[in-house]
Scaffold this active site. Structure first.
Site, PDB file in Angstrom:
ATOM      1  N   SER A 170      60.446  51.734  97.137  1.00 15.69           N
ATOM      2  CA  SER A 170      60.291  53.192  97.027  1.00 15.69           C
ATOM      3  C   SER A 170      58.837  53.550  96.715  1.00 15.69           C
ATOM      4  O   SER A 170      58.342  54.586  97.159  1.00 15.69           O
ATOM      5  CB  SER A 170      61.254  53.766  95.969  1.00 15.69           C
TER       6      SER A 170
ATOM      7  N   ASP B 285      58.841  44.007  76.223  1.00 16.16           N
ATOM      8  CA  ASP B 285      57.622  44.358  75.501  1.00 16.16           C
ATOM      9  C   ASP B 285      57.426  45.875  75.643  1.00 16.16           C
ATOM     10  O   ASP B 285      57.396  46.383  76.771  1.00 16.16           O
ATOM     11  CB  ASP B 285      56.454  43.595  76.151  1.00 16.16           C
TER      12      ASP B 285
ATOM     13  N   GLU C 151      68.828  67.236  93.107  1.00 17.01           N
ATOM     14  CA  GLU C 151      69.511  66.090  93.697  1.00 17.01           C
ATOM     15  C   GLU C 151      70.623  65.626  92.760  1.00 17.01           C
ATOM     16  O   GLU C 151      71.083  64.507  92.825  1.00 17.01           O
ATOM     17  CB  GLU C 151      68.552  64.971  94.092  1.00 17.01           C
TER      18      GLU C 151
ATOM     19  N   SER D  94      62.181  61.034  98.016  1.00 12.55           N
ATOM     20  CA  SER D  94      62.649  59.804  98.655  1.00 12.55           C
ATOM     21  C   SER D  94      63.469  60.152  99.880  1.00 12.55           C
ATOM     22  O   SER D  94      64.052  61.234  99.969  1.00 12.55           O
ATOM     23  CB  SER D  94      63.520  59.002  97.689  1.00 12.55           C
TER      24      SER D  94
ATOM     25  N   HIS E 165      53.755  64.438  92.555  1.00 10.21           N
ATOM     26  CA  HIS E 165      55.106  64.120  92.074  1.00 10.21           C
ATOM     27  C   HIS E 165      54.982  62.910  91.139  1.00 10.21           C
ATOM     28  O   HIS E 165      54.337  61.909  91.492  1.00 10.21           O
ATOM     29  CB  HIS E 165      56.033  63.791  93.240  1.00 10.21           C
TER      30      HIS E 165
ATOM     31  N   ASN F 281      61.103  61.345  84.348  1.00  8.48           N
ATOM     32  CA  ASN F 281      61.202  61.913  85.696  1.00  8.48           C
ATOM     33  C   ASN F 281      62.194  63.074  85.707  1.00  8.48           C
ATOM     34  O   ASN F 281      63.303  62.931  85.195  1.00  8.48           O
ATOM     35  CB  ASN F 281      61.676  60.820  86.674  1.00  8.48           C
TER      36      ASN F 281
ATOM     37  N   THR G  47      62.812  55.155  83.638  1.00 14.14           N
ATOM     38  CA  THR G  47      62.076  56.339  84.108  1.00 14.14           C
ATOM     39  C   THR G  47      62.933  57.605  84.075  1.00 14.14           C
ATOM     40  O   THR G  47      62.572  58.608  84.677  1.00 14.14           O
ATOM     41  CB  THR G  47      61.577  56.130  85.555  1.00 14.14           C
TER      42      THR G  47
ATOM     43  N   CYS H 206      63.222  64.696  95.603  1.00 17.18           N
ATOM     44  CA  CYS H 206      62.335  65.419  94.682  1.00 17.18           C
ATOM     45  C   CYS H 206      61.457  66.461  95.370  1.00 17.18           C
ATOM     46  O   CYS H 206      60.924  67.350  94.709  1.00 17.18           O
ATOM     47  CB  CYS H 206      61.449  64.437  93.921  1.00 17.18           C
TER      48      CYS H 206
HETATM   49  N1  CAA Z   1      52.244  45.188  79.163  1.00 18.75           N
HETATM   50  C1  CAA Z   1      51.612  46.016  80.009  1.00 18.75           C
HETATM   51  N2  CAA Z   1      52.074  46.260  81.277  1.00 18.75           N
HETATM   52  C2  CAA Z   1      53.216  45.670  81.661  1.00 18.75           C
HETATM   53  C3  CAA Z   1      53.930  44.784  80.817  1.00 18.75           C
HETATM   54  C4  CAA Z   1      53.393  44.550  79.515  1.00 18.75           C
HETATM   55  N3  CAA Z   1      54.000  43.747  78.647  1.00 18.75           N
HETATM   56  N4  CAA Z   1      55.012  44.352  81.484  1.00 18.75           N
HETATM   57  C5  CAA Z   1      55.001  44.938  82.722  1.00 18.75           C
HETATM   58  N5  CAA Z   1      53.909  45.737  82.814  1.00 18.75           N
HETATM   59  C6  CAA Z   1      53.513  46.578  83.938  1.00 18.75           C
HETATM   60  C7  CAA Z   1      53.660  45.906  85.295  1.00 18.75           C
HETATM   61  O1  CAA Z   1      52.525  45.114  85.608  1.00 18.75           O
HETATM   62  C8  CAA Z   1      53.819  47.116  86.204  1.00 18.75           C
HETATM   63  O2  CAA Z   1      52.556  47.737  86.392  1.00 18.75           O
HETATM   64  P1  CAA Z   1      51.834  47.726  87.838  1.00 18.75           P
HETATM   65  O3  CAA Z   1      52.841  48.308  88.785  1.00 18.75           O
HETATM   66  O4  CAA Z   1      50.633  48.564  87.643  1.00 18.75           O
HETATM   67  O5  CAA Z   1      51.569  46.283  88.119  1.00 18.75           O
HETATM   68  C9  CAA Z   1      54.617  48.095  85.336  1.00 18.75           C
HETATM   69  O6  CAA Z   1      54.434  47.665  83.984  1.00 18.75           O
HETATM   70  C10 CAA Z   1      56.114  48.101  85.611  1.00 18.75           C
HETATM   71  O7  CAA Z   1      56.583  46.780  85.496  1.00 18.75           O
HETATM   72  P2  CAA Z   1      57.559  46.178  86.577  1.00 18.75           P
HETATM   73  O8  CAA Z   1      57.017  46.444  87.957  1.00 18.75           O
HETATM   74  O9  CAA Z   1      57.888  44.776  86.212  1.00 18.75           O
HETATM   75  O10 CAA Z   1      58.826  47.111  86.314  1.00 18.75           O
HETATM   76  P3  CAA Z   1      60.249  47.054  86.939  1.00 18.75           P
HETATM   77  O11 CAA Z   1      60.313  46.103  88.079  1.00 18.75           O
HETATM   78  O12 CAA Z   1      61.215  46.846  85.836  1.00 18.75           O
HETATM   79  O13 CAA Z   1      60.471  48.543  87.487  1.00 18.75           O
HETATM   80  C11 CAA Z   1      60.119  50.396  88.926  1.00 18.75           C
HETATM   81  C12 CAA Z   1      59.482  49.442  87.911  1.00 18.75           C
HETATM   82  C13 CAA Z   1      60.385  49.640  90.220  1.00 18.75           C
HETATM   83  C14 CAA Z   1      59.183  51.553  89.188  1.00 18.75           C
HETATM   84  C15 CAA Z   1      61.466  50.941  88.316  1.00 18.75           C
HETATM   85  O14 CAA Z   1      61.214  51.664  87.157  1.00 18.75           O
HETATM   86  C16 CAA Z   1      62.261  51.794  89.284  1.00 18.75           C
HETATM   87  O15 CAA Z   1      63.011  51.292  90.115  1.00 18.75           O
HETATM   88  N6  CAA Z   1      62.146  53.150  89.138  1.00 18.75           N
HETATM   89  C17 CAA Z   1      62.928  54.090  89.953  1.00 18.75           C
HETATM   90  C18 CAA Z   1      62.333  54.288  91.316  1.00 18.75           C
HETATM   91  C19 CAA Z   1      61.024  55.035  91.260  1.00 18.75           C
HETATM   92  O16 CAA Z   1      60.718  55.757  90.325  1.00 18.75           O
HETATM   93  N7  CAA Z   1      60.230  54.909  92.327  1.00 18.75           N
HETATM   94  C20 CAA Z   1      58.984  55.626  92.447  1.00 18.75           C
HETATM   95  C21 CAA Z   1      58.683  55.998  93.878  1.00 18.75           C
HETATM   96  S1  CAA Z   1      60.053  56.887  94.595  1.00 18.75           S
HETATM   97  C22 CAA Z   1      59.908  58.482  93.945  1.00 18.75           C
HETATM   98  O17 CAA Z   1      58.898  58.836  93.440  1.00 18.75           O
HETATM   99  C23 CAA Z   1      61.094  59.381  93.994  1.00 18.75           C
HETATM  100  C24 CAA Z   1      61.716  59.442  92.655  1.00 18.75           C
HETATM  101  O18 CAA Z   1      61.406  60.322  91.870  1.00 18.75           O
HETATM  102  C25 CAA Z   1      62.697  58.442  92.299  1.00 18.75           C
END
Ligand code: CAA
Length: 440
Positions: free
Chosen positions: A211, A31, A83, A364, A244, A328, A163, A120
């Site tokens: 993370s 979606d 990185e 991280s 960040h 990002n 991202t 980062c």
């Molecule tokens: N409509 C509206 N919202 C929806 C939706 C829909 N149809 N479907 C899902 N969502 C929402 C979810 O509820 C969730 O929101 P909340 O967290 O507020 O509940 C959001 O969309 C994301 O959905 P998921 O959690 O299901 O997404 P995912 O599991 O596929 O992945 C993630 C999310 C874990 C962040 C992934 O993108 C990821 O691994 N990213 C890389 C790691 C990262 O960025 N980590 C951040 C902290 S570490 C850091 O900051 C260092 C760095 O730069 C990497």
């Protein structure tokens, strides 16, 4: 002693754009609102095949030096934070210096060059290094060029793929700067963590959900450390709070945690208490889990109060304006958040001179740093000269098939197709190893 801080900055985005709602979500069978509402991202930037961390860094630096009329002789130090480094021996700054020497008179043989690595947060650490070098008087009147540059790519079908992004931020650190000065007040939260790693591999191994927890835990520690160091985190103290931003949804969480922390014991907490009750206190609960649940519930209610929504709209929302459309940028991410916030403030006619920024950097592995900055009178001139909106407009939209091809090219796939999708325009390009940073 003169004040020290950022005198000017330039931002360079990758020249391709992937639309997350229109192109990526359908291909993934998702979606689109998962991206636009959940993560808070609309498009991401990608480098064309002739762009990489060196070309983006060199192109941003070239514009900065040109615009600020800085000669190579004026620069005593070049630090690149990344990185995405491809060389385990010489730093990326040597490649960037080589590029700059092609277009400016003189050379950079006298300049100390280095590379900073701590995921980062390294961009902010490189600024700290430059600040310390100048404050220690070792700069001999010269400036530091600090660059944060990354191609933030994940393996295909990794949750992090949504991202991704790519771009560079070049900053000049100097005495009596035009943009912001740094204060001595800092706070750190640091621990050995393994939620995001790139050990000798192109794409990271990430435990995404963990993370996010680590980000929040380290950020809270950094705020506490900042306060121990005399920093006052009252939410009204800061015109903008750039965090960040791996994706805006992460900042939504960091902001809620920050606000909850920063109103403890002050009049904002009292006002909020009239509406939703005061914050839960650890000693009132039998177990730590029960306390955490109560905190979570309190934080969710807190974000619905007028006090929170007004504060968020003013100090956090503007900082996300660029990142929503570029994704990002790892080391550059908090620095585009600072620029976005100031750009939005300029558009709204807010006067920021003399006001404070609270910068929440994070890497991280893991480390958070909180520090305060004071906005200088030259900020409007500096910010009005950024051309990031124009660059974003000019990006070429790519189809999913083109995205896959570009992703492979940046994975250094042996059989990659190297046909570019855009045409270089008097800029540094990657034209094969050994011919880094040629100009086309
Ligand atoms: N409509 C509206 N919202 C929806 C939706 C829909 N149809 N479907 C899902 N969502 C929402 C979810 O509820 C969730 O929101 P909340 O967290 O507020 O509940 C959001 O969309 C994301 O959905 P998921 O959690 O299901 O997404 P995912 O599991 O596929 O992945 C993630 C999310 C874990 C962040 C992934 O993108 C990821 O691994 N990213 C890389 C790691 C990262 O960025 N980590 C951040 C902290 S570490 C850091 O900051 C260092 C760095 O730069 C990497």
């Amino acid at each position: 002693m003169a004040e020290v801080g950022i005198d000017g900055m330039e931002i360079r985005t990758g020249k391709l754009q992937l639309d997350l709602a229109e192109t990526f979500a359908p291909a993934q069978g998702d979606d689109p609102e998962k991206y636009t509402k959940g993560l808070g991202l609309f498009t991401s930037s990608f480098p064309d095949v002739y762009e990489d961390i060196v070309t983006m860094a060199a192109n941003a630096s070239r514009r900065l030096l040109d615009r600020k009329d800085i000669s190579l002789e004026d620069i005593g130090r070049i630090d690149v934070a990344t990185e995405s480094a491809f060389d385990k021996s010489k730093p990326v700054s040597t490649y960037v210096a080589g590029c700059l020497e092609q277009v400016f008179e003189g050379d950079l043989h006298h300049a100390n060059k280095g590379e900073r690595k701590f995921a980062c947060v390294a961009g902010t650490q490189a600024l700290d290094d430059a600040y310390n070098w100048i404050r220690a008087g070792r700069n001999r009147g010269r400036k530091a060029l600090v660059i944060a540059t990354d191609t933030a790519l994940y393996a295909r079908d990794d949750a992090g793929e949504a991202t991704q992004g790519a771009g560079a931020v070049a900053m000049v650190v100097d005495e009596n700067p035009d943009l912001v000065t740094f204060s001595d007040q800092q706070g750190f939260g640091s621990a050995d963590e393994t939620d995001f790693l790139k050990p000798n591999q192109q794409f990271p191994s990430v435990d995404g959900k963990r993370s996010m927890q680590v980000y929040l835990a380290r950020m809270r520690e950094a705020m506490e450390d900042f306060e121990r160091n005399g920093g006052d985190t009252h939410p009204d103290n800061f015109a903008l709070i750039p965090f960040h931003t791996p994706f805006p949804g992460m900042v939504r969480r960091a902001a809620a945690l920050g606000f909850r922390h920063c109103i403890r014991g002050n009049e904002v907490e009292e006002e909020v208490a009239e509406e939703i009750g005061r914050q839960p206190r650890q000693e009132e609960f039998d177990s730590h889990e029960a306390y955490l649940d109560a905190q979570k519930e309190y934080t969710e209610t807190l974000t619905e109060t007028d006090q929170y929504t007004d504060w968020y709209k003013q100090t956090i929302e503007p900082t996300l304006a660029i990142s929503r459309y570029v994704g990002n940028w790892y080391t550059g991410s908090v620095h585009i958040a600072r620029a976005a916030g100031m750009q939005e403030a300029l558009d709204e006619g807010r006067d920021l001179t003399g006001k404070q920024l609270l910068i929440g950097s994070y890497g991280s592995g893991a480390q958070a740093e909180i520090h305060a900055e004071t906005i200088q009178s030259g900020w409007e001139d500096e910010i009005s000269q950024l051309n990031i909106d124009e660059q974003m407009e000019q990006r070429r939209d790519i189809s999913f098939a083109e995205y896959e091809r570009i992703h492979d090219a940046h994975n250094h796939d042996e059989n990659r197709e190297m046909d570019p999708l855009t045409t270089p325009d008097n800029e540094f390009v990657f034209d094969g190893w050994g011919r880094m940073g040629e100009r086309k």
